[in-house]
Scaffold this motif. Structure first.
Motif, PDB file in Angstrom:
ATOM      1  N   ALA A  17     -19.355 -28.381 -43.699  1.00  0.00           N
ATOM      2  CA  ALA A  17     -20.266 -27.349 -44.387  1.00  0.00           C
ATOM      3  C   ALA A  17     -20.126 -25.985 -44.090  1.00  0.00           C
ATOM      4  CB  ALA A  17     -21.548 -27.890 -44.452  1.00  0.00           C
ATOM      5  N   PHE A  18     -20.018 -25.887 -42.775  1.00  0.00           N
ATOM      6  CA  PHE A  18     -20.144 -24.592 -42.167  1.00  0.00           C
ATOM      7  C   PHE A  18     -18.531 -24.049 -42.375  1.00  0.00           C
ATOM      8  CE2 PHE A  18     -18.429 -22.298 -38.189  1.00  0.00           C
ATOM      9  CZ  PHE A  18     -19.171 -21.246 -38.453  1.00  0.00           C
ATOM     10  N   ASP A  19     -17.571 -24.925 -42.067  1.00  0.00           N
ATOM     11  CA  ASP A  19     -16.233 -24.218 -42.400  1.00  0.00           C
ATOM     12  C   ASP A  19     -15.959 -23.946 -43.793  1.00  0.00           C
ATOM     13  OD1 ASP A  19     -13.791 -23.479 -40.997  1.00  0.00           O
ATOM     14  OD2 ASP A  19     -12.890 -25.450 -42.056  1.00  0.00           O
ATOM     15  N   GLU A  20     -16.552 -24.799 -44.788  1.00  0.00           N
ATOM     16  CA  GLU A  20     -16.344 -24.263 -45.960  1.00  0.00           C
ATOM     17  C   GLU A  20     -16.857 -23.005 -46.535  1.00  0.00           C
ATOM     18  OE1 GLU A  20     -17.274 -27.884 -48.040  1.00  0.00           O
ATOM     19  OE2 GLU A  20     -15.594 -28.950 -47.342  1.00  0.00           O
ATOM     20  N   THR A  21     -17.572 -22.540 -45.916  1.00  0.00           N
ATOM     21  CA  THR A  21     -18.437 -21.095 -46.275  1.00  0.00           C
ATOM     22  C   THR A  21     -17.269 -20.143 -46.324  1.00  0.00           C
ATOM     23  OG1 THR A  21     -19.365 -20.691 -44.040  1.00  0.00           O
ATOM     24  CG2 THR A  21     -20.714 -21.923 -45.436  1.00  0.00           C
ATOM     25  N   LYS A  22     -16.578 -20.192 -45.433  1.00  0.00           N
ATOM     26  CA  LYS A  22     -15.336 -19.392 -45.096  1.00  0.00           C
ATOM     27  C   LYS A  22     -15.985 -17.883 -44.846  1.00  0.00           C
ATOM     28  CE  LYS A  22     -11.937 -21.554 -47.972  1.00  0.00           C
ATOM     29  NZ  LYS A  22     -10.920 -21.180 -49.038  1.00  0.00           N
ATOM     30  N   THR A  23     -17.212 -17.958 -43.934  1.00  0.00           N
ATOM     31  CA  THR A  23     -17.649 -16.698 -43.690  1.00  0.00           C
ATOM     32  C   THR A  23     -18.094 -16.856 -42.153  1.00  0.00           C
ATOM     33  OG1 THR A  23     -19.723 -17.391 -44.332  1.00  0.00           O
ATOM     34  CG2 THR A  23     -18.680 -15.864 -45.813  1.00  0.00           C
ATOM     35  N   LEU A 146     -12.764 -26.170 -33.750  1.00  0.00           N
ATOM     36  CA  LEU A 146     -14.178 -26.369 -34.429  1.00  0.00           C
ATOM     37  C   LEU A 146     -14.343 -27.976 -34.624  1.00  0.00           C
ATOM     38  CD1 LEU A 146     -16.491 -25.345 -35.916  1.00  0.00           C
ATOM     39  CD2 LEU A 146     -15.552 -25.482 -37.791  1.00  0.00           C
ATOM     40  N   PHE A 147     -13.343 -28.562 -35.076  1.00  0.00           N
ATOM     41  CA  PHE A 147     -13.534 -30.021 -35.330  1.00  0.00           C
ATOM     42  C   PHE A 147     -13.312 -31.212 -34.201  1.00  0.00           C
ATOM     43  CE2 PHE A 147     -12.763 -28.302 -39.346  1.00  0.00           C
ATOM     44  CZ  PHE A 147     -13.844 -28.848 -40.112  1.00  0.00           C
ATOM     45  N   SER A 148     -12.636 -30.384 -33.153  1.00  0.00           N
ATOM     46  CA  SER A 148     -12.299 -31.281 -31.888  1.00  0.00           C
ATOM     47  C   SER A 148     -13.237 -30.858 -30.590  1.00  0.00           C
ATOM     48  CB  SER A 148     -10.907 -30.905 -31.367  1.00  0.00           C
ATOM     49  OG  SER A 148     -10.697 -29.779 -30.950  1.00  0.00           O
ATOM     50  N   SER A 149     -14.058 -29.840 -30.513  1.00  0.00           N
ATOM     51  CA  SER A 149     -14.683 -29.364 -29.120  1.00  0.00           C
ATOM     52  C   SER A 149     -16.007 -30.011 -29.431  1.00  0.00           C
ATOM     53  CB  SER A 149     -14.898 -27.834 -29.177  1.00  0.00           C
ATOM     54  OG  SER A 149     -15.562 -27.343 -30.445  1.00  0.00           O
ATOM     55  N   PRO A 150     -16.698 -30.285 -28.209  1.00  0.00           N
ATOM     56  CA  PRO A 150     -17.949 -30.743 -28.127  1.00  0.00           C
ATOM     57  C   PRO A 150     -19.087 -29.973 -28.686  1.00  0.00           C
ATOM     58  CG  PRO A 150     -17.045 -31.036 -25.979  1.00  0.00           C
ATOM     59  CD  PRO A 150     -15.943 -30.187 -26.835  1.00  0.00           C
ATOM     60  N   ALA A 151     -18.785 -28.813 -28.685  1.00  0.00           N
ATOM     61  CA  ALA A 151     -19.700 -27.887 -29.293  1.00  0.00           C
ATOM     62  C   ALA A 151     -18.889 -26.660 -29.761  1.00  0.00           C
ATOM     63  CB  ALA A 151     -20.990 -27.416 -28.481  1.00  0.00           C
ATOM     64  N   ALA A 152     -19.442 -26.046 -30.917  1.00  0.00           N
ATOM     65  CA  ALA A 152     -18.814 -24.794 -31.326  1.00  0.00           C
ATOM     66  C   ALA A 152     -19.426 -23.315 -30.491  1.00  0.00           C
ATOM     67  CB  ALA A 152     -18.866 -24.638 -33.038  1.00  0.00           C
TER      68      ALA A 152
END
Length: 299
Positions: A17-23, A146-152
């Motif tokens: 959801a965060f990534d899809e904002t593209k902002t 983003l999709f592999s780290s323990p925390a962004a």
């Protein structure tokens, strides 16, 4: 007996959801977020205060700064002193700062303005460049891992592969295109000079590292750290080493960069007009193996 319910945390969907904002993170701040989303929460261990210095390191303050004399040393003794100083800093710290490095000071400010200008554009403009396709010459996104780290990390970035195969000018954002191209020309020249100094520090011919094509590649990273409502819960950049040969970092006046030495963290103070140089993993490998290295990074 009292029971407590913990709200479920669907990390994967929240990341999507965060990534899809593209902002990016800037989009969260622009939306007025008052709490750091859970995908950015780092473990208390990573956020804990560093341990006190041991007695044998208490005399240390931070990484040294060297005057490059505009990259022209009329006095050979001064050059030898700089070479020796950079050798010791590279061995003990892996970092050092340089002043009078030959990159115009006004260009440094224009470059920082260009980075801020891109990240502070209208979200609709930024969205046009947001992509998670690492084959692209120019890429804007939040957190490469983003999709592999323990925390962004609380950070957005745009990156560009500058050399050896430069991008077309029309593929770069107009707001920072000209300054990017001008700045990276100067950094390539500085890089060649630093490789000469490092070659001498290794006891090699000054042209050794450049002849290995270590100065032929350039990846440019441009990070942006928006204001954080809960800075005790997250980090802008987690502990890491650079996989490049050499990193040339242009910092701003906001301090926060730290380097690790023997398990202790040291602040890197802001030195006006200075560039921070970081020895990358490939240089350490190259000291022992005469292998071709073809990339360095600019942050």
């Amino acid at each position: 007996m009292e029971t407590m319910k913990i709200a479920s945390f669907d990390r994967v969907n929240e990341l999507k959801a965060f990534d899809e904002t593209k902002t990016g993170v800037k989009g969260l701040v622009d939306a007025g977020v008052s709490e750091v989303p859970r995908i950015f929460h780092h473990s208390s261990l990573k956020l804990s205060n560093p341990k006190p210095l041991s007695s044998d390191l208490q005399h240390l303050t931070t990484i040294p700064t060297f005057d490059l004399g505009g990259r022209v040393f009329e006095d050979e003794t001064k050059r030898k002193n700089v070479v020796q100083g950079i050798k010791e800093a590279s061995e003990k710290w892996g970092f050092f700062q340089v002043i009078n490095h030959g990159v115009p000071l006004d260009l440094l400010e224009k470059m920082k303005d260009g980075v801020r200008g891109f990240h502070e554009q209208s979200p609709d403009v930024r969205k046009q460049y947001y992509v998670r396709d690492f084959s692209k010459k120019f890429m804007y996104l939040s957190n490469f891992d983003l999709f592999s780290s323990p925390a962004a990390n609380w950070r957005d970035t745009f990156s560009c592969n500058i050399a050896p195969d430069p991008p077309k000018p029309e593929d770069l954002p107009e707001i920072c295109r000209d300054v990017m191209l001008e700045y990276t020309k100067h950094v390539m020249t500085l890089g060649e000079f630093l490789f000469e100094i490092l070659s001498e520090a290794l006891g090699l011919d000054p042209n050794h590292l450049n002849e290995m094509d270590c100065s032929k590649g350039l990846l440019m990273l441009n990070h942006y750290y928006p204001p954080c409502p809960e800075p005790d819960l997250t980090l802008g950049t987690t502990q890491h080493s650079d996989t490049s040969f050499l990193t040339v970092l242009l910092p701003d006046q906001i301090e926060g960069l730290q380097v690790n030495r023997e398990g202790y963290w040291f602040d890197v103070p802001h030195v006006p007009g200075a560039l921070v140089i970081n020895i990358g993993d490939l240089l350490q490998v190259g000291v022992f193996f005469d292998a071709a290295c073809n990339k360095r990074q600019v942050h």
